[in-house]
Design a protein around this motif. Structure first.
Motif, mmCIF file in Angstrom:
data_model
loop_
_atom_site.group_PDB
_atom_site.id
_atom_site.type_symbol
_atom_site.label_atom_id
_atom_site.label_comp_id
_atom_site.label_asym_id
_atom_site.label_seq_id
_atom_site.Cartn_x
_atom_site.Cartn_y
_atom_site.Cartn_z
ATOM 1 N N GLU A 1 -7.635 72.093 17.863
ATOM 2 C CA GLU A 1 -8.774 71.332 17.347
ATOM 3 C C GLU A 1 -9.967 72.233 17.071
ATOM 4 O O GLU A 1 -10.641 72.095 16.044
ATOM 5 C CB GLU A 1 -9.172 70.247 18.348
ATOM 6 N N LEU A 2 -10.238 73.166 17.974
ATOM 7 C CA LEU A 2 -11.354 74.086 17.804
ATOM 8 C C LEU A 2 -11.156 74.959 16.569
ATOM 9 O O LEU A 2 -12.084 75.153 15.774
ATOM 10 C CB LEU A 2 -11.507 74.963 19.044
ATOM 11 N N LYS B 1 -11.600 72.887 13.363
ATOM 12 C CA LYS B 1 -13.023 72.612 13.118
ATOM 13 C C LYS B 1 -13.732 73.815 12.505
ATOM 14 O O LYS B 1 -14.671 73.666 11.742
ATOM 15 C CB LYS B 1 -13.724 72.225 14.422
ATOM 16 N N LYS B 2 -13.275 75.007 12.852
ATOM 17 C CA LYS B 2 -13.897 76.229 12.326
ATOM 18 C C LYS B 2 -13.320 76.639 10.977
ATOM 19 O O LYS B 2 -13.714 77.650 10.419
ATOM 20 C CB LYS B 2 -13.740 77.369 13.318
#
Length: 70
Positions: free
Chosen positions: A42-43, A46-47
Motif C-alpha cells: 500500500e505504501l 501510494k508513492k
C-alpha cells in the motif's frame, strides 16, 4: 602515542560501541516496526510504484561470453 596507549584507546572505543549497541538493540524498540507485506505494498502504491508478483522460477541469464567481431 605509543603502542600500549593506542591499543587501550582502541579497546575502549570497541567496548563503548558494544555497550551502546547492546542497549539500543536490546531494549525492544524495534518490536512491531516492520510493516507487513500488505502495508508495504500500500505504501509503495501510494508513492507511485507498480507492485507485481514475480513468478516463482525466474530464468537466469546465461554466463556465456558474447564475442563481437569487428
Amino acid at each position: 602515542m605509543n603502542k600500549a596507549r593506542l591499543q587501550g584507546l582502541s579497546a575502549g572505543i570497541i567496548f563503548t560501541t558494544t555497550i551502546f549497541a547492546a542497549f539500543y538493540y536490546g531494549t525492544d524498540k524495534f518490536e512491531g516496526t516492520t510493516p507487513s507485506t500488505e502495508e508495504a505494498k500500500e505504501l509503495l502504491v501510494k508513492k507511485g510504484f507498480v507492485v507485481t508478483l514475480l513468478p516463482r522460477k525466474l530464468k537466469r541469464p546465461s554466463n556465456r561470453r558474447i564475442r563481437i567481431r569487428l
